[in-house]
Design a protein around this motif. Sequence first.
Motif, mmCIF file in Angstrom:
data_model
loop_
_atom_site.group_PDB
_atom_site.id
_atom_site.type_symbol
_atom_site.label_atom_id
_atom_site.label_comp_id
_atom_site.label_asym_id
_atom_site.label_seq_id
_atom_site.Cartn_x
_atom_site.Cartn_y
_atom_site.Cartn_z
ATOM 1 N N GLU A 1 0.856 -1.187 0.000
ATOM 2 C CA GLU A 1 0.000 0.000 0.000
ATOM 3 C C GLU A 1 0.888 1.231 0.000
ATOM 4 N N PHE A 2 0.390 2.333 -0.526
ATOM 5 C CA PHE A 2 1.134 3.590 -0.469
ATOM 6 C C PHE A 2 0.150 4.751 -0.543
ATOM 7 N N LEU A 3 0.596 5.901 -0.067
ATOM 8 C CA LEU A 3 -0.191 7.126 -0.123
ATOM 9 C C LEU A 3 0.725 8.243 -0.604
ATOM 10 N N ALA A 4 0.464 8.746 -1.812
ATOM 11 C CA ALA A 4 1.357 9.720 -2.443
ATOM 12 C C ALA A 4 0.939 11.164 -2.203
ATOM 13 N N ILE A 5 -0.297 11.395 -1.739
ATOM 14 C CA ILE A 5 -0.743 12.754 -1.404
ATOM 15 C C ILE A 5 -1.415 12.682 -0.041
ATOM 16 N N ASN A 6 -0.621 12.780 0.991
ATOM 17 C CA ASN A 6 -1.099 12.634 2.362
ATOM 18 C C ASN A 6 -1.278 14.017 2.987
ATOM 19 N N GLY B 1 4.850 14.756 13.569
ATOM 20 C CA GLY B 1 3.572 15.419 13.339
ATOM 21 C C GLY B 1 3.372 15.875 11.910
ATOM 22 N N GLU B 2 4.136 15.326 10.973
ATOM 23 C CA GLU B 2 4.069 15.746 9.577
ATOM 24 C C GLU B 2 3.248 14.749 8.753
ATOM 25 N N PHE B 3 2.432 15.280 7.854
ATOM 26 C CA PHE B 3 1.650 14.435 6.955
ATOM 27 C C PHE B 3 2.481 14.163 5.696
ATOM 28 N N ASP B 4 3.308 13.138 5.764
ATOM 29 C CA ASP B 4 4.218 12.814 4.668
ATOM 30 C C ASP B 4 3.698 11.635 3.849
ATOM 31 N N ASP B 5 4.195 11.541 2.606
ATOM 32 C CA ASP B 5 3.914 10.360 1.797
ATOM 33 C C ASP B 5 4.480 9.125 2.491
ATOM 34 N N TRP B 6 3.902 7.968 2.205
ATOM 35 C CA TRP B 6 4.431 6.746 2.797
ATOM 36 C C TRP B 6 4.169 5.549 1.886
ATOM 37 N N LEU B 7 4.940 4.504 2.118
ATOM 38 C CA LEU B 7 4.715 3.224 1.445
ATOM 39 C C LEU B 7 4.835 2.106 2.471
ATOM 40 N N GLU B 8 4.121 1.041 2.222
ATOM 41 C CA GLU B 8 4.045 -0.079 3.163
ATOM 42 C C GLU B 8 4.584 -1.349 2.513
ATOM 43 N N PHE C 1 13.559 10.290 -0.718
ATOM 44 C CA PHE C 1 12.764 10.726 -1.861
ATOM 45 C C PHE C 1 11.310 10.849 -1.444
ATOM 46 N N LYS C 2 10.552 11.565 -2.262
ATOM 47 C CA LYS C 2 9.117 11.697 -2.069
ATOM 48 C C LYS C 2 8.403 10.985 -3.210
ATOM 49 N N LEU C 3 7.128 10.703 -3.001
ATOM 50 C CA LEU C 3 6.316 10.111 -4.053
ATOM 51 C C LEU C 3 5.593 11.208 -4.818
ATOM 52 N N SER C 4 5.517 11.059 -6.122
ATOM 53 C CA SER C 4 4.858 12.049 -6.960
ATOM 54 C C SER C 4 3.380 11.717 -7.110
ATOM 55 N N GLY C 5 2.525 12.659 -6.782
ATOM 56 C CA GLY C 5 1.101 12.446 -6.932
ATOM 57 C C GLY C 5 0.656 12.301 -8.367
ATOM 58 N N SER C 6 1.493 12.721 -9.307
ATOM 59 C CA SER C 6 1.144 12.597 -10.720
ATOM 60 C C SER C 6 1.521 11.234 -11.294
ATOM 61 N N ASP D 1 -5.366 12.059 -0.093
ATOM 62 C CA ASP D 1 -5.786 11.272 1.077
ATOM 63 C C ASP D 1 -6.442 9.940 0.714
ATOM 64 N N ILE D 2 -6.223 9.456 -0.495
ATOM 65 C CA ILE D 2 -6.725 8.148 -0.921
ATOM 66 C C ILE D 2 -5.523 7.280 -1.280
ATOM 67 N N SER D 3 -5.381 6.160 -0.598
ATOM 68 C CA SER D 3 -4.240 5.284 -0.846
ATOM 69 C C SER D 3 -4.556 4.282 -1.943
ATOM 70 N N GLN D 4 -3.527 3.596 -2.411
ATOM 71 C CA GLN D 4 -3.691 2.509 -3.374
ATOM 72 C C GLN D 4 -2.934 1.309 -2.822
ATOM 73 N N GLY D 5 -3.560 0.133 -2.905
ATOM 74 C CA GLY D 5 -2.913 -1.038 -2.338
ATOM 75 C C GLY D 5 -3.483 -2.338 -2.862
ATOM 76 N N ARG D 6 -2.825 -3.410 -2.482
ATOM 77 C CA ARG D 6 -3.253 -4.752 -2.903
ATOM 78 C C ARG D 6 -4.418 -5.229 -2.032
ATOM 79 N N GLN D 7 -5.362 -5.878 -2.674
ATOM 80 C CA GLN D 7 -6.503 -6.439 -1.933
ATOM 81 C C GLN D 7 -6.949 -7.737 -2.590
ATOM 82 N N PRO D 8 -6.778 -8.883 -1.879
ATOM 83 C CA PRO D 8 -6.241 -9.043 -0.523
ATOM 84 C C PRO D 8 -4.746 -8.682 -0.445
ATOM 85 N N ASP D 9 -4.239 -8.575 0.782
ATOM 86 C CA ASP D 9 -2.831 -8.232 0.989
ATOM 87 C C ASP D 9 -1.925 -9.153 0.179
#
Length: 399
Positions: free
Chosen positions: A37-42, A51-58, A115-120, A146-154
């Motif tokens: 899973e990852f969130l590129a526009i957090n 306390g920072e709303f940063d991009d992340w990957l799981e 590095f950061k993730l690009s929302g584009s 604020d919408i992540s993308q990920g595998r489902q099921p994990d």
Amino acid sequence: MKKLIFISVFILSAITFICIQKSFSNNKNNWTLAINEFLAINNTVNQDEYGEFDDWLEIYNFGDDTVNIFGLYITDDLSEPDKWQILAQLTIIPDSFIIFWADGQPEQGDLHLNFKLSGSGEEIGIFTPDNLTLIDFFIFNHQNEDISQGRQPDGSSTWNFFTVPTPCSSNTTQGMFGNTPEPVASVQGGLFYNSFLVELEVSSQNTTIYYTLDYSDPDALSNIYTDPIYIDQTTVLRAIAIQDQYLPSKIISHTYLFNENSTLDIITLVTDPSNFWGSSGIYSNPNNGLEKPIHIEYIKNSGELGFSINAGVKIHSPDTRGQKSLRFYIRSQYGIDKLNYKLFDDKNISGFKRFILRNGGNDGLELGKSQIRDPLIHILYKQCTPSNAMASYKPVTVF
């Protein structure tokens, strides 16, 4: 109400996710890992320990053994697999997760990437520490705030979008298949002198189009489009497409100006009124640095549409005057990350990340003031010292 405004260029561990187990057992010959899973526009979902709303990957361990990820490489460019290496003894137990903050601030700790993730859209990859063998990767397109993308099921091969992200836990919330295509209007915004009909259509089946004519953001409670819309006066048309099990489309906006014989180019600004004058609006909180979404159309005085984009807007240099200067931000979360348009005839610049609408406030807003003092000074300065840097300007009519 229209106003004369100048457009100018602007040059320019308290919270910890308890999902990491410390150990020194190494399972380097069996990399049962997946980017899960990852969130590129957090903007508001979850904060790091600062306390920072940063991009992340799981990263998810789908295997039966604990995996030590010391030495693992993580990258956002598959042609540069060794972009960032994990140099801490971190392990993931079976059926567990670890998240890394893609914030470009590795000095903040072992879980922060360079590095950061690009929302584009871009790439994510993880590689082995010994011979840079690819373990897993994903190439993604434009993302949503604020919408992540990920595998489902994990760990599976199916990727969905999640309006409720699940950092460091299983992707069990409702998954959405993707974005609904934007509706398309048969007539673009511009200058008009005769009435006409506007048709709205969308390329996806089983999709409903909703629209508003009062500047507000359309949603599932707005007017349902069934027949062409008759336009015979200045009107702002906004529309959205909604489809079951998909994310709503981006909102489209078109401003139809009637009988406006402007000798200047025109800028129209469209946003939900609450974004300006609501309790959390930028005019209600001019000193808070708030940013709100806005739609911008640039219409030449000939009536031709120059550009039509979504962007972010903030108050620029707030003061006590009623008419504020506005600063616009071109960001991927709104659709594009750069405006490719030549705003100024005297500047060989055709790419902008931001620009400003100035209110001419240096000359005051009292009756009888010309509001051209600031650009006049720039003109004189350019004639005296043409080799020095200076701001460009263009007077425009703003709606």
